[in-house]
Write a protein that holds these residues in place. Structure first.
Motif, PDB file in Angstrom:
ATOM      1  N   GLU A 149       0.688  -1.213  -0.078  1.00  0.00           N
ATOM      2  CA  GLU A 149       0.067  -0.045   0.026  1.00  0.00           C
ATOM      3  C   GLU A 149       0.758   1.251  -0.115  1.00  0.00           C
ATOM      4  O   GLU A 149       0.594   2.117  -0.691  1.00  0.00           O
ATOM      5  N   TYR A 150       1.855   1.595   0.892  1.00  0.00           N
ATOM      6  CA  TYR A 150       2.656   2.524   1.083  1.00  0.00           C
ATOM      7  C   TYR A 150       3.727   2.648   0.152  1.00  0.00           C
ATOM      8  O   TYR A 150       4.214   3.959  -0.083  1.00  0.00           O
ATOM      9  N   PHE A 151       4.572   1.617  -0.397  1.00  0.00           N
ATOM     10  CA  PHE A 151       5.645   1.906  -1.139  1.00  0.00           C
ATOM     11  C   PHE A 151       5.487   0.832  -2.471  1.00  0.00           C
ATOM     12  O   PHE A 151       6.454   1.325  -3.368  1.00  0.00           O
ATOM     13  N   GLY A 152       4.429   0.498  -2.694  1.00  0.00           N
ATOM     14  CA  GLY A 152       3.906  -0.112  -4.035  1.00  0.00           C
ATOM     15  C   GLY A 152       4.945  -1.349  -4.325  1.00  0.00           C
ATOM     16  O   GLY A 152       5.321  -1.613  -5.422  1.00  0.00           O
ATOM     17  N   ILE A 153       5.406  -1.838  -3.286  1.00  0.00           N
ATOM     18  CA  ILE A 153       6.360  -3.288  -3.472  1.00  0.00           C
ATOM     19  C   ILE A 153       5.653  -4.375  -2.919  1.00  0.00           C
ATOM     20  O   ILE A 153       5.175  -4.309  -1.863  1.00  0.00           O
ATOM     21  N   ILE A 154       5.526  -5.562  -3.646  1.00  0.00           N
ATOM     22  CA  ILE A 154       5.162  -6.690  -2.861  1.00  0.00           C
ATOM     23  C   ILE A 154       6.204  -7.472  -2.591  1.00  0.00           C
ATOM     24  O   ILE A 154       7.042  -7.868  -3.539  1.00  0.00           O
ATOM     25  N   PRO A 155       6.523  -7.787  -0.991  1.00  0.00           N
ATOM     26  CA  PRO A 155       7.843  -8.582  -0.930  1.00  0.00           C
ATOM     27  C   PRO A 155       7.702 -10.113  -1.250  1.00  0.00           C
ATOM     28  O   PRO A 155       6.802 -10.564  -1.537  1.00  0.00           O
ATOM     29  N   THR A 156       9.016 -10.712  -1.781  1.00  0.00           N
ATOM     30  CA  THR A 156       8.998 -11.788  -2.097  1.00  0.00           C
ATOM     31  C   THR A 156       9.115 -12.875  -1.123  1.00  0.00           C
ATOM     32  O   THR A 156       8.525 -14.017  -0.986  1.00  0.00           O
ATOM     33  N   LYS A 157       9.605 -12.284   0.024  1.00  0.00           N
ATOM     34  CA  LYS A 157       9.720 -13.431   1.287  1.00  0.00           C
ATOM     35  C   LYS A 157       9.775 -12.507   2.441  1.00  0.00           C
ATOM     36  O   LYS A 157      10.491 -11.435   2.432  1.00  0.00           O
ATOM     37  N   ILE A 158       9.246 -12.986   3.497  1.00  0.00           N
ATOM     38  CA  ILE A 158       9.224 -12.237   4.841  1.00  0.00           C
ATOM     39  C   ILE A 158       9.529 -13.367   5.917  1.00  0.00           C
ATOM     40  O   ILE A 158       8.708 -14.326   6.086  1.00  0.00           O
ATOM     41  N   ASN A 159      10.455 -13.095   6.747  1.00  0.00           N
ATOM     42  CA  ASN A 159      10.938 -14.006   8.016  1.00  0.00           C
ATOM     43  C   ASN A 159      10.704 -12.887   9.051  1.00  0.00           C
ATOM     44  O   ASN A 159      11.011 -11.871   8.986  1.00  0.00           O
ATOM     45  N   SER A 160      10.120 -13.536  10.147  1.00  0.00           N
ATOM     46  CA  SER A 160       9.859 -12.797  11.268  1.00  0.00           C
ATOM     47  C   SER A 160      10.746 -13.306  12.583  1.00  0.00           C
ATOM     48  O   SER A 160      11.149 -14.348  12.694  1.00  0.00           O
ATOM     49  N   LEU A 161      10.943 -12.314  13.536  1.00  0.00           N
ATOM     50  CA  LEU A 161      11.861 -12.784  14.811  1.00  0.00           C
ATOM     51  C   LEU A 161      11.085 -11.891  15.809  1.00  0.00           C
ATOM     52  O   LEU A 161      11.230 -10.653  15.871  1.00  0.00           O
ATOM     53  N   ASN A 162      10.585 -12.547  17.044  1.00  0.00           N
ATOM     54  CA  ASN A 162      10.236 -11.992  18.137  1.00  0.00           C
ATOM     55  C   ASN A 162      11.491 -11.632  18.965  1.00  0.00           C
ATOM     56  O   ASN A 162      12.202 -12.554  19.426  1.00  0.00           O
ATOM     57  N   GLN A 163      11.396 -10.517  19.596  1.00  0.00           N
ATOM     58  CA  GLN A 163      12.841 -10.106  20.393  1.00  0.00           C
ATOM     59  C   GLN A 163      12.165  -9.686  21.765  1.00  0.00           C
ATOM     60  O   GLN A 163      11.403  -8.713  21.817  1.00  0.00           O
ATOM     61  N   SER A 164      12.871 -10.447  22.707  1.00  0.00           N
ATOM     62  CA  SER A 164      12.244 -10.007  23.987  1.00  0.00           C
ATOM     63  C   SER A 164      13.293  -8.930  24.570  1.00  0.00           C
ATOM     64  O   SER A 164      14.137  -8.673  24.051  1.00  0.00           O
ATOM     65  N   GLY A 165      12.452  -8.017  25.348  1.00  0.00           N
ATOM     66  CA  GLY A 165      13.247  -6.824  26.242  1.00  0.00           C
ATOM     67  C   GLY A 165      14.252  -7.212  27.006  1.00  0.00           C
ATOM     68  O   GLY A 165      13.865  -8.252  27.493  1.00  0.00           O
ATOM     69  N   LYS A 166      15.258  -6.525  26.943  1.00  0.00           N
ATOM     70  CA  LYS A 166      16.410  -6.888  28.014  1.00  0.00           C
ATOM     71  C   LYS A 166      15.898  -6.302  29.354  1.00  0.00           C
ATOM     72  O   LYS A 166      15.228  -5.509  29.554  1.00  0.00           O
ATOM     73  N   VAL A 167      16.355  -6.933  30.464  1.00  0.00           N
ATOM     74  CA  VAL A 167      16.227  -6.777  31.958  1.00  0.00           C
ATOM     75  C   VAL A 167      17.273  -5.850  32.126  1.00  0.00           C
ATOM     76  O   VAL A 167      18.665  -6.249  31.984  1.00  0.00           O
ATOM     77  N   LYS A 168      16.897  -4.512  32.528  1.00  0.00           N
ATOM     78  CA  LYS A 168      17.979  -3.798  33.100  1.00  0.00           C
ATOM     79  C   LYS A 168      17.853  -3.145  34.329  1.00  0.00           C
ATOM     80  O   LYS A 168      16.799  -3.276  35.057  1.00  0.00           O
ATOM     81  N   ARG A 169      18.921  -2.438  35.245  1.00  0.00           N
ATOM     82  CA  ARG A 169      18.987  -1.785  36.336  1.00  0.00           C
ATOM     83  C   ARG A 169      19.214  -0.294  35.956  1.00  0.00           C
ATOM     84  O   ARG A 169      19.920   0.041  35.225  1.00  0.00           O
ATOM     85  N   PHE A 170      18.460   0.531  36.595  1.00  0.00           N
ATOM     86  CA  PHE A 170      18.692   1.970  36.726  1.00  0.00           C
ATOM     87  C   PHE A 170      18.209   2.461  37.975  1.00  0.00           C
ATOM     88  O   PHE A 170      17.424   2.248  38.733  1.00  0.00           O
ATOM     89  N   ARG A 171      19.482   3.075  38.522  1.00  0.00           N
ATOM     90  CA  ARG A 171      19.588   3.597  40.043  1.00  0.00           C
ATOM     91  C   ARG A 171      19.069   2.554  40.790  1.00  0.00           C
ATOM     92  O   ARG A 171      18.349   2.639  41.928  1.00  0.00           O
ATOM     93  N   GLY A 172      19.513   1.133  40.915  1.00  0.00           N
ATOM     94  CA  GLY A 172      19.134   0.017  41.886  1.00  0.00           C
ATOM     95  C   GLY A 172      17.658  -0.636  41.656  1.00  0.00           C
ATOM     96  O   GLY A 172      17.279  -1.491  42.425  1.00  0.00           O
ATOM     97  N   VAL A 173      16.965   0.132  40.675  1.00  0.00           N
ATOM     98  CA  VAL A 173      15.624  -0.216  40.208  1.00  0.00           C
ATOM     99  C   VAL A 173      15.593  -1.262  39.067  1.00  0.00           C
ATOM    100  O   VAL A 173      16.202  -0.920  38.117  1.00  0.00           O
ATOM    101  N   GLN A 174      15.002  -2.402  39.105  1.00  0.00           N
ATOM    102  CA  GLN A 174      15.198  -3.262  37.992  1.00  0.00           C
ATOM    103  C   GLN A 174      13.746  -2.966  36.992  1.00  0.00           C
ATOM    104  O   GLN A 174      12.587  -2.833  37.406  1.00  0.00           O
ATOM    105  N   GLY A 175      14.299  -2.943  35.937  1.00  0.00           N
ATOM    106  CA  GLY A 175      13.119  -2.635  34.945  1.00  0.00           C
ATOM    107  C   GLY A 175      13.171  -3.328  33.676  1.00  0.00           C
ATOM    108  O   GLY A 175      14.414  -4.234  33.368  1.00  0.00           O
TER     109      GLY A 175
END
Length: 93
Positions: free
Chosen positions: A44-70
């Motif tokens: 619709e937006y680019f006018g191109i039909i892709p020949t192949k699409i591969n997907s990958l789910n990426q989990s968010g990293k666990v980080k600490r900021f000022r001692g609080v885990q997020g």
């Protein structure tokens, strides 16, 4: 229905730039995006039909900021193979 706003960014790293030479674009999207939805957005937006699409789910990293885990946000990554000779001008580096 998928929309262009579901695409968060186009990834530009050393690895993805090498893939772009082979006609593969790496797209970071929201986790709810599907392959058929992404194909619809490209058509619709680019006018191109892709020949192949591969997907990958990426989990968010666990980080600490000022001692609080997020946790960073989860996202989905798609490797979109474009047809031979097709190129998106606005995405070229």
């Amino acid at each position: 229905m998928a929309d262009i706003t579901d695409i968060k960014s186009i990834l530009y790293t050393e690895k993805t730039l090498g893939l772009q030479e082979d006609g593969v674009i790496v797209v970071q999207t929201s986790p709810r995006m599907s392959k058929t939805g992404l194909k619809e957005v490209f058509r619709e937006y680019f006018g191109i039909i892709p020949t192949k699409i591969n997907s990958l789910n990426q989990s968010g990293k666990v980080k600490r900021f000022r001692g609080v885990q997020g946790k960073q946000n989860d996202f989905k990554k798609f490797y979109v193979t474009l047809p031979e000779g097709a190129q998106i001008e606005s995405l070229a580096v």
